[in-house]
Design an enzyme around this catalytic site. Structure first.
Site, PDB file in Angstrom:
ATOM      1  N   TYR A  98     -15.164   6.199 -12.318  1.00  0.00           N
ATOM      2  CA  TYR A  98     -15.039   4.981 -11.506  1.00  0.00           C
ATOM      3  C   TYR A  98     -15.583   3.775 -12.275  1.00  0.00           C
ATOM      4  O   TYR A  98     -14.915   2.745 -12.390  1.00  0.00           O
ATOM      5  CB  TYR A  98     -15.803   5.155 -10.180  1.00  0.00           C
ATOM      6  CG  TYR A  98     -15.669   3.962  -9.247  1.00  0.00           C
ATOM      7  CD1 TYR A  98     -14.487   3.741  -8.550  1.00  0.00           C
ATOM      8  CD2 TYR A  98     -16.710   3.064  -9.069  1.00  0.00           C
ATOM      9  CE1 TYR A  98     -14.346   2.660  -7.699  1.00  0.00           C
ATOM     10  CE2 TYR A  98     -16.583   1.973  -8.214  1.00  0.00           C
ATOM     11  CZ  TYR A  98     -15.400   1.773  -7.525  1.00  0.00           C
ATOM     12  OH  TYR A  98     -15.264   0.696  -6.682  1.00  0.00           O
ATOM     13  N   ASP A 129       3.425   2.260  -4.824  1.00  0.00           N
ATOM     14  CA  ASP A 129       2.311   2.941  -5.478  1.00  0.00           C
ATOM     15  C   ASP A 129       1.961   2.104  -6.707  1.00  0.00           C
ATOM     16  O   ASP A 129       2.772   1.961  -7.626  1.00  0.00           O
ATOM     17  CB  ASP A 129       2.768   4.354  -5.891  1.00  0.00           C
ATOM     18  CG  ASP A 129       1.688   5.131  -6.621  1.00  0.00           C
ATOM     19  OD1 ASP A 129       0.717   4.516  -7.111  1.00  0.00           O
ATOM     20  OD2 ASP A 129       1.825   6.362  -6.710  1.00  0.00           O
ATOM     21  N   VAL A 130       0.752   1.565  -6.731  1.00  0.00           N
ATOM     22  CA  VAL A 130       0.392   0.636  -7.808  1.00  0.00           C
ATOM     23  C   VAL A 130       0.261   1.303  -9.171  1.00  0.00           C
ATOM     24  O   VAL A 130       0.166   0.625 -10.189  1.00  0.00           O
ATOM     25  CB  VAL A 130      -0.918  -0.135  -7.499  1.00  0.00           C
ATOM     26  CG1 VAL A 130      -0.722  -1.110  -6.362  1.00  0.00           C
ATOM     27  CG2 VAL A 130      -2.080   0.820  -7.246  1.00  0.00           C
ATOM     28  N   THR A 183     -16.645  -0.219   4.376  1.00  0.00           N
ATOM     29  CA  THR A 183     -15.210   0.090   4.540  1.00  0.00           C
ATOM     30  C   THR A 183     -15.080   1.615   4.516  1.00  0.00           C
ATOM     31  O   THR A 183     -16.054   2.315   4.224  1.00  0.00           O
ATOM     32  CB  THR A 183     -14.363  -0.468   3.372  1.00  0.00           C
ATOM     33  OG1 THR A 183     -14.658   0.314   2.198  1.00  0.00           O
ATOM     34  CG2 THR A 183     -14.623  -1.935   3.093  1.00  0.00           C
ATOM     35  N   ASP A 213       0.878  -1.175   0.000  1.00  0.00           N
ATOM     36  CA  ASP A 213       0.000   0.000   0.000  1.00  0.00           C
ATOM     37  C   ASP A 213       0.911   1.219   0.000  1.00  0.00           C
ATOM     38  O   ASP A 213       2.140   1.077  -0.064  1.00  0.00           O
ATOM     39  CB  ASP A 213      -0.946  -0.011   1.218  1.00  0.00           C
ATOM     40  CG  ASP A 213      -2.244   0.748   0.955  1.00  0.00           C
ATOM     41  OD1 ASP A 213      -2.184   1.939   0.580  1.00  0.00           O
ATOM     42  OD2 ASP A 213      -3.324   0.166   1.138  1.00  0.00           O
ATOM     43  N   LYS A 229     -13.479   0.494 -13.601  1.00  0.00           N
ATOM     44  CA  LYS A 229     -13.751  -0.853 -13.072  1.00  0.00           C
ATOM     45  C   LYS A 229     -14.272  -1.787 -14.168  1.00  0.00           C
ATOM     46  O   LYS A 229     -14.051  -3.002 -14.114  1.00  0.00           O
ATOM     47  CB  LYS A 229     -14.753  -0.762 -11.916  1.00  0.00           C
ATOM     48  CG  LYS A 229     -14.146  -0.140 -10.645  1.00  0.00           C
ATOM     49  CD  LYS A 229     -13.028  -0.998 -10.075  1.00  0.00           C
ATOM     50  CE  LYS A 229     -12.597  -0.558  -8.692  1.00  0.00           C
ATOM     51  NZ  LYS A 229     -11.521  -1.410  -8.142  1.00  0.00           N
TER      52      LYS A 229
HETATM   53  P1  NAI Z   1     -10.330   1.517   0.989  1.00  0.00           P
HETATM   54  O1  NAI Z   1     -10.336   2.936   0.535  1.00  0.00           O
HETATM   55  O2  NAI Z   1     -10.616   1.195   2.399  1.00  0.00           O
HETATM   56  O3  NAI Z   1      -8.980   0.788   0.557  1.00  0.00           O
HETATM   57  C1  NAI Z   1      -8.334   1.023  -0.676  1.00  0.00           C
HETATM   58  C2  NAI Z   1      -6.851   0.910  -0.449  1.00  0.00           C
HETATM   59  O4  NAI Z   1      -6.173   1.128  -1.709  1.00  0.00           O
HETATM   60  C3  NAI Z   1      -6.324   1.965   0.540  1.00  0.00           C
HETATM   61  O5  NAI Z   1      -5.600   1.354   1.583  1.00  0.00           O
HETATM   62  C4  NAI Z   1      -5.470   2.861  -0.321  1.00  0.00           C
HETATM   63  O6  NAI Z   1      -4.356   3.428   0.376  1.00  0.00           O
HETATM   64  C5  NAI Z   1      -5.014   1.896  -1.408  1.00  0.00           C
HETATM   65  N1  NAI Z   1      -4.542   2.653  -2.560  1.00  0.00           N
HETATM   66  C6  NAI Z   1      -5.139   3.711  -3.164  1.00  0.00           C
HETATM   67  N2  NAI Z   1      -4.347   4.204  -4.126  1.00  0.00           N
HETATM   68  C7  NAI Z   1      -3.216   3.445  -4.141  1.00  0.00           C
HETATM   69  C8  NAI Z   1      -2.028   3.488  -4.887  1.00  0.00           C
HETATM   70  N3  NAI Z   1      -1.839   4.398  -5.858  1.00  0.00           N
HETATM   71  N4  NAI Z   1      -1.081   2.562  -4.640  1.00  0.00           N
HETATM   72  C9  NAI Z   1      -1.263   1.618  -3.672  1.00  0.00           C
HETATM   73  N5  NAI Z   1      -2.366   1.547  -2.904  1.00  0.00           N
HETATM   74  C10 NAI Z   1      -3.340   2.453  -3.134  1.00  0.00           C
HETATM   75  O7  NAI Z   1     -11.421   0.804   0.046  1.00  0.00           O
HETATM   76  P2  NAI Z   1     -12.013  -0.675   0.064  1.00  0.00           P
HETATM   77  O8  NAI Z   1     -13.466  -0.548   0.180  1.00  0.00           O
HETATM   78  O9  NAI Z   1     -11.272  -1.549   0.969  1.00  0.00           O
HETATM   79  O10 NAI Z   1     -11.718  -1.063  -1.464  1.00  0.00           O
HETATM   80  C11 NAI Z   1     -10.929  -2.166  -1.881  1.00  0.00           C
HETATM   81  C12 NAI Z   1     -11.270  -2.417  -3.343  1.00  0.00           C
HETATM   82  O11 NAI Z   1     -12.638  -2.803  -3.456  1.00  0.00           O
HETATM   83  C13 NAI Z   1     -11.111  -1.197  -4.251  1.00  0.00           C
HETATM   84  O12 NAI Z   1     -10.559  -1.589  -5.491  1.00  0.00           O
HETATM   85  C14 NAI Z   1     -12.528  -0.706  -4.444  1.00  0.00           C
HETATM   86  O13 NAI Z   1     -12.707   0.020  -5.621  1.00  0.00           O
HETATM   87  C15 NAI Z   1     -13.278  -2.024  -4.458  1.00  0.00           C
HETATM   88  N6  NAI Z   1     -14.684  -1.905  -4.155  1.00  0.00           N
HETATM   89  C16 NAI Z   1     -15.099  -1.420  -2.929  1.00  0.00           C
HETATM   90  C17 NAI Z   1     -16.445  -1.344  -2.659  1.00  0.00           C
HETATM   91  C18 NAI Z   1     -16.941  -0.844  -1.354  1.00  0.00           C
HETATM   92  O14 NAI Z   1     -18.155  -0.561  -1.255  1.00  0.00           O
HETATM   93  N7  NAI Z   1     -16.133  -0.741  -0.319  1.00  0.00           N
HETATM   94  C19 NAI Z   1     -17.456  -1.752  -3.658  1.00  0.00           C
HETATM   95  C20 NAI Z   1     -16.902  -2.239  -4.885  1.00  0.00           C
HETATM   96  C21 NAI Z   1     -15.562  -2.318  -5.114  1.00  0.00           C
END
Ligand code: NAI
Length: 259
Positions: A158, A68-69, A192, A42, A162
């Site tokens: 978004y 950074d991804v 989350t 992360d 996706k």
């Molecule tokens: P979150 O915001 O809690 O976690 C996302 C993580 O990705 C964070 O820790 C952030 O620091 C990391 N991140 C962001 N940009 C980055 C970068 N450039 N390099 C490395 N890491 C980076 O969100 P959540 O909910 O845990 O999301 C996880 C995945 O699930 C995401 O891909 C999100 O789009 C997807 N998702 C989430 C939903 C939800 O309702 N929570 C619904 C559908 C999909």
């Protein structure tokens, strides 16, 4: 909630991205509990080290490495770290992502590019960097979103980023077969920081609660989901139990896609 996954990923060398967020954190814990050895990545070094300590104290094999991804150099460096540590990889779990809710006409080019870099280019970069480390039996799990399969207002950047993950998953499944399986998960709203922050723009109090409730009410199961209800599918797809499954996208959305 208890889910029995013990041993299902015994010894599997796994990379997970976005590990300090809501679903990533739970994924690390549950993958470790299932027996995987995990390198998690992360942006924030200090938060990542905290997670490493927490999982290490619980007896798990977890290492944090910041990256950074969106950066080709940093993803390649992460792959170099994995090669040095394990000399191979069994599972890649592309979870990192960001969201933006804005009308198409109000979305800037910078915002559009950022969404596609974090959500889509990252998956391309990671597959390109890590697939060469994966041998027969490898599995890649990509986190897309229900929003990548269904048009929603204010979700042009978004949703399209996706949607790209869904097709990228299928193309990778074709090109990496028969050795590596590639599948996608499309979560609905999961509790989350991502949707919580998103909804924090609604005025605090009853109105915000109502908006949160409405997110759940829009689906047959009448609630938002929990990370613990998404990760078990990722564990299944990563495991050898899913050995005949590739190129598929799975909704985990409380029935929203069917409604
Ligand atoms: P979150 O915001 O809690 O976690 C996302 C993580 O990705 C964070 O820790 C952030 O620091 C990391 N991140 C962001 N940009 C980055 C970068 N450039 N390099 C490395 N890491 C980076 O969100 P959540 O909910 O845990 O999301 C996880 C995945 O699930 C995401 O891909 C999100 O789009 C997807 N998702 C989430 C939903 C939800 O309702 N929570 C619904 C559908 C999909």
């Amino acid at each position: 909630m208890s889910t029995t996954t013990t041993g299902r990923l015994a010894g599997k060398r796994t990379v997970i991205t976005g590990v300090t967020g809501g679903m990533g954190r739970v994924a690390c814990r549950m993958f470790c509990e299932a027996g995987a050895r995990v390198i998690g990545s992360d942006l924030d070094e200090a938060v990542g080290r905290g997670l490493e300590e927490e999982l290490g104290a619980a007896g798990h094999d977890f290492t944090f490495k910041a990256a950074d991804v969106t950066s080709e150099a940093e993803v390649e460096a992460l792959a170099g770290f994995v090669r040095q540590r394990w000399d191979g990889l069994d599972v890649l779990y592309n979870n990192a992502g960001i969201i933006l809710g804005k009308p198409l006409l109000g979305t800037t080019v910078e915002e559009w590019d950022r969404l596609h870099a974090v959500n889509t280019r990252s998956v391309f970069l990671a597959i390109r960097a890590f697939a060469p480390l994966m041998g027969a039996g490898g599995s890649i799990v990509n986190i897309s979103s229900g929003g990548g399969a269904r048009a929603m207002r204010n979700m042009s950047a978004y949703g399209s980023s996706k949607a790209g993950v869904i097709l990228l998953t299928k193309v990778a499944a074709l090109e990496l077969a028969p050795d590596i399986r590639v599948n996608a998960i499309l979560p609905g709203t999961i509790d989350t920081p991502m949707p919580r922050n998103f909804i924090s723009r609604v005025p605090a109090g009853g109105e915000r609660e109502a908006a949160w409730q409405a997110l759940g009410d829009g689906r047959p199961l009448k609630r938002v989901g929990l990370p613990e209800e998404v990760v078990p599918l990722a564990i299944f797809l990563a495991s050898d139990e899913a050995s005949f499954i590739t190129g598929v996208d799975y909704f985990v959305d409380g029935g929203r896609a069917a409604a």
